[in-house]
Motif scaffolding. Structure first.
Motif, PDB file in Angstrom:
ATOM      1  N   ARG A  93       3.317   4.915   7.716  1.00  0.00           N
ATOM      2  CA  ARG A  93       2.490   5.936   8.368  1.00  0.00           C
ATOM      3  C   ARG A  93       1.033   5.502   8.534  1.00  0.00           C
ATOM      4  N   GLY A  94       0.820   4.224   8.733  1.00  0.00           N
ATOM      5  CA  GLY A  94      -0.535   3.730   9.022  1.00  0.00           C
ATOM      6  C   GLY A  94      -1.453   3.663   7.814  1.00  0.00           C
ATOM      7  N   VAL A  95      -0.870   3.822   6.597  1.00  0.00           N
ATOM      8  CA  VAL A  95      -1.715   3.829   5.390  1.00  0.00           C
ATOM      9  C   VAL A  95      -1.846   2.411   4.842  1.00  0.00           C
ATOM     10  N   ALA A  96      -3.089   1.984   4.589  1.00  0.00           N
ATOM     11  CA  ALA A  96      -3.339   0.705   3.912  1.00  0.00           C
ATOM     12  C   ALA A  96      -3.603   1.002   2.444  1.00  0.00           C
ATOM     13  N   HIS A  97      -2.945   0.239   1.552  1.00  0.00           N
ATOM     14  CA  HIS A  97      -3.126   0.456   0.109  1.00  0.00           C
ATOM     15  C   HIS A  97      -3.829  -0.743  -0.490  1.00  0.00           C
ATOM     16  N   GLU A  98      -4.719  -0.473  -1.424  1.00  0.00           N
ATOM     17  CA  GLU A  98      -5.271  -1.563  -2.231  1.00  0.00           C
ATOM     18  C   GLU A  98      -5.282  -1.113  -3.678  1.00  0.00           C
ATOM     19  N   HIS A  99      -4.601  -1.886  -4.543  1.00  0.00           N
ATOM     20  CA  HIS A  99      -4.570  -1.573  -5.971  1.00  0.00           C
ATOM     21  C   HIS A  99      -5.274  -2.681  -6.712  1.00  0.00           C
ATOM     22  N   PHE A 100      -6.162  -2.283  -7.615  1.00  0.00           N
ATOM     23  CA  PHE A 100      -6.859  -3.293  -8.401  1.00  0.00           C
ATOM     24  C   PHE A 100      -6.091  -3.535  -9.686  1.00  0.00           C
ATOM     25  N   LEU A 101      -5.526  -4.717  -9.789  1.00  0.00           N
ATOM     26  CA  LEU A 101      -4.753  -5.108 -10.974  1.00  0.00           C
ATOM     27  C   LEU A 101      -5.584  -6.126 -11.766  1.00  0.00           C
ATOM     28  N   PRO A 102      -5.258  -6.337 -13.044  1.00  0.00           N
ATOM     29  CA  PRO A 102      -6.078  -7.240 -13.857  1.00  0.00           C
ATOM     30  C   PRO A 102      -6.215  -8.650 -13.274  1.00  0.00           C
ATOM     31  N   THR A 103      -5.197  -9.126 -12.537  1.00  0.00           N
ATOM     32  CA  THR A 103      -5.315 -10.486 -11.974  1.00  0.00           C
ATOM     33  C   THR A 103      -6.063 -10.489 -10.645  1.00  0.00           C
ATOM     34  N   GLY A 104      -6.383  -9.305 -10.111  1.00  0.00           N
ATOM     35  CA  GLY A 104      -7.085  -9.229  -8.824  1.00  0.00           C
ATOM     36  C   GLY A 104      -6.450  -8.164  -7.946  1.00  0.00           C
ATOM     37  N   PRO A 105      -7.009  -7.945  -6.757  1.00  0.00           N
ATOM     38  CA  PRO A 105      -6.490  -6.881  -5.893  1.00  0.00           C
ATOM     39  C   PRO A 105      -5.121  -7.206  -5.290  1.00  0.00           C
ATOM     40  N   PHE A 106      -4.336  -6.147  -5.086  1.00  0.00           N
ATOM     41  CA  PHE A 106      -3.031  -6.260  -4.433  1.00  0.00           C
ATOM     42  C   PHE A 106      -3.071  -5.308  -3.243  1.00  0.00           C
ATOM     43  N   ALA A 107      -2.974  -5.865  -2.036  1.00  0.00           N
ATOM     44  CA  ALA A 107      -3.069  -5.020  -0.842  1.00  0.00           C
ATOM     45  C   ALA A 107      -1.737  -4.985  -0.102  1.00  0.00           C
ATOM     46  N   MET A 108      -1.369  -3.800   0.384  1.00  0.00           N
ATOM     47  CA  MET A 108      -0.171  -3.608   1.222  1.00  0.00           C
ATOM     48  C   MET A 108      -0.695  -3.036   2.536  1.00  0.00           C
ATOM     49  N   LEU A 109      -0.651  -3.850   3.592  1.00  0.00           N
ATOM     50  CA  LEU A 109      -1.315  -3.504   4.848  1.00  0.00           C
ATOM     51  C   LEU A 109      -0.280  -3.202   5.930  1.00  0.00           C
ATOM     52  N   PRO A 110      -0.382  -2.060   6.591  1.00  0.00           N
ATOM     53  CA  PRO A 110       0.667  -1.642   7.541  1.00  0.00           C
ATOM     54  C   PRO A 110       0.699  -2.505   8.803  1.00  0.00           C
ATOM     55  N   MET A 111       1.889  -2.931   9.169  1.00  0.00           N
ATOM     56  CA  MET A 111       2.056  -3.717  10.405  1.00  0.00           C
ATOM     57  C   MET A 111       2.922  -2.932  11.388  1.00  0.00           C
ATOM     58  N   THR A 112       2.950  -3.388  12.635  1.00  0.00           N
ATOM     59  CA  THR A 112       3.876  -2.791  13.597  1.00  0.00           C
ATOM     60  C   THR A 112       5.305  -3.079  13.134  1.00  0.00           C
TER      61      THR A 112
END
Ligand SMILES: Cc1cc2nc3c(=O)[nH]c(=O)nc-3n(C[C@H](O)[C@H](O)[C@H](O)COP(=O)(O)OP(=O)(O)OC[C@H]3O[C@@H](n4cnc5c(N)ncnc54)[C@H](O)[C@@H]3O)c2cc1C
Length: 450
Positions: free
Chosen positions: A236-255
């Motif tokens: 649904r067009g949502v970009a997620h960024e989670h800050f984890l101890p080893t660094g950021p984890f991003a899940m970015l929406p694609m077509t």
């Protein structure tokens, strides 16, 4: 462009024998590095009548391959305006997924779907009238586009620019800088003379070194694992960024695309920052195990996740050039500043460089002034330095602040999240920054032509 130059284009494109070293290719501006920044610069100049040569080590066909670069980039609203003004966007719009929401959270709270400390950006917080020349009912923050789709569109647009000479594959070997001309010597024996040369040859820029511009650099001891994934539920067009101890984890929406059976496949691009010591293992495990590792970090809010295709790894670091210009030489993109991808802004900064640099060169060209004179380039350097340093500083602080699990620091940053999320004016300012619509914008980013 002279008939000799046209012949050179033909020879470069057909990969025939290069012309004799004694016949220099002459142009106003030569760009070394035909990555996304170099290609955009070349189009901005070529489309406005500046005789330009673009020199790229890789063949165009190789740059169009899926295995060349597995990244997708968040293209900010302001960058889209520039790509649109240059006639590039129409060739990549089909692959552009609008980002309508951004959810940022700390630690593993999101997995239990109970994050009390998170920041949520909703694109409707910025009304269309508050953005330059939107022309859209309600513009999104930006778009996620596969770099491959961007490259294909840039390469297609280059072919339609009459004043643009594309030398690829062609690799820079050496350069000299005279009072009125710079000379570039290519490994295949050709040489190019230009009044201005632009280094867009990336983080390890040879041209920056040959031009005697020093830089500061350090690594984050983090590697960015990048790949495309498919998941059961729509994003649904949502970009997620989670800050984890080893660094950021991003899940970015694609077509989405279609699988072999013709069913719609929901897709996202992940940028997973990890300790370099465990990256080889993560690259080697099978798809099912890799999917489970993603779910351990991201949770199941999108259902089960599986990788699609190759996984890529990029060592992460910061690089800042001491200067952006000297007589006959300007730096742009990663050759001038390479930053951590935590905020998805590296290419967007490069696009802002293109806007300011093209504006300075095209206006000098129209007035019959020397494009390589320091007086032409100083304005560019002044306009871009503050913005680039600011973003480099912000991304550096965020990376250090969020890439650890130290209890008191975590509490402090979570409280910061809590108050930030409840302060709409601050959030709106951060959103405008991320969208690239703050400060004195180059004309192309306001959707105007030069
Ligand atoms: C994991 C990751 C995720 C990212 N995500 C985002 C994002 O979401 N949004 C965003 O805005 N940015 C993002 N970035 C940053 C972005 O990818 C870079 O800022 C951008 O690609 C830089 O482009 P460039 O053209 O300046 O350099 P490059 O892409 O490095 O291109 C340099 C070009 O120069 C050529 N070259 C080098 N040397 C020579 C030579 N001697 N002769 C001829 N040619 C030469 C190379 O072949 C290459 O094509 C991300 C970066 C990483 C690592």
């Amino acid at each position: 462009m002279t008939p000799q130059d046209r012949e050179n284009i033909h020879q470069a494109n057909s990969r025939a024998e290069p012309p004799a070293a004694s016949a220099p290719i002459r142009c106003d501006v030569a760009i070394v590095g035909g990555g996304m920044v170099g290609m955009t610069t070349a189009i901005a100049l070529g489309a406005h009548g500046v005789r330009t040569a673009l020199i790229e080590a890789e063949a165009p066909a190789a740059q169009e391959q899926a295995g060349y670069d597995g990244r997708s980039s968040a293209i900010a609203y302001g960058s889209q305006r520039l790509l649109n003004a240059l006639g590039v966007w129409e060739g990549m719009a089909h692959a552009a997924q609008p980002i309508t929401d951004i959810r940022v959270s700390d630690g593993a709270w999101h997995i239990r779907d109970a994050a009390p400390f998170f920041v949520h950006y909703d694109y409707r917080m910025l009304p269309p009238g508050s953005l330059p020349d939107s022309g859209m009912a309600q513009p999104p923050f930006g778009w996620i586009v596969e770099n491959r789709a961007t490259r294909i569109s840039l390469l297609a647009r280059i072919k339609t620019c009459p004043g643009l000479l594309h030398l690829a594959p062609a690799e820079l070997a050496d350069a000299t800088f005279g009072d009125t001309l710079a000379r570039l010597f290519l490994k295949d024996g050709r040489h190019v003379e230009a009044r201005l040369v632009i280094a867009a040859d990336g983080r390890n820029s040879l041209l920056r070194r040959l031009g005697g511009i020093k830089h500061t650099t350090f690594g984050y001891r983090q590697t960015g694992i990048v790949c495309t994934v498919t998941h059961e539920k729509p994003h649904r067009g949502v970009a997620h960024e989670h800050f984890l101890p080893t660094g950021p984890f991003a899940m970015l929406p694609m077509t989405s695309d279609r699988d072999a059976a013709g069913n719609e496949r929901h897709r996202s691009s992940i940028v997973w920052t990890e300790d370099p010591r465990i990256v080889p293992l993560l690259l080697s495990i099978d798809d099912a195990a890799f999917g489970r590792e993603i779910e351990r970090r991201f949770g199941l809010s999108l259902g089960h996740v599986r990788p699609l295709g190759k996984r890529f790894a990029y060592p992460l670091g910061l690089l800042l050039a001491d200067a952006y210009a000297r007589p006959r030489l300007a730096l742009a993109g990663d050759a001038a500043h390479a930053i951590h991808p935590i905020a998805g802004q590296g290419f967007n900064l490069g696009i802002r460089d293109v806007g300011a640099l093209a504006e300075a060169i095209v206006s000098a060209h129209r007035l019959g002034l020397d494009p390589g004179a320091l007086s032409t380039l100083e304005d560019y350097a002044r306009r871009r330095r503050f913005d680039n340093l600011l973003l480099a500083g912000v991304t550096d602080v965020l990376t250090r602040l969020f890439s650890n699990d130290f209890g008191p620091l975590r509490l402090a940053r979570d409280l910061g999240f809590y108050f930030f999320n409840r302060t709409p004016p601050l959030k709106r300012l951060a959103m405008r920054h991320a969208m690239g619509v703050v400060g004195s914008l180059p004309k192309l980013m306001r959707g105007q032509s030069l």
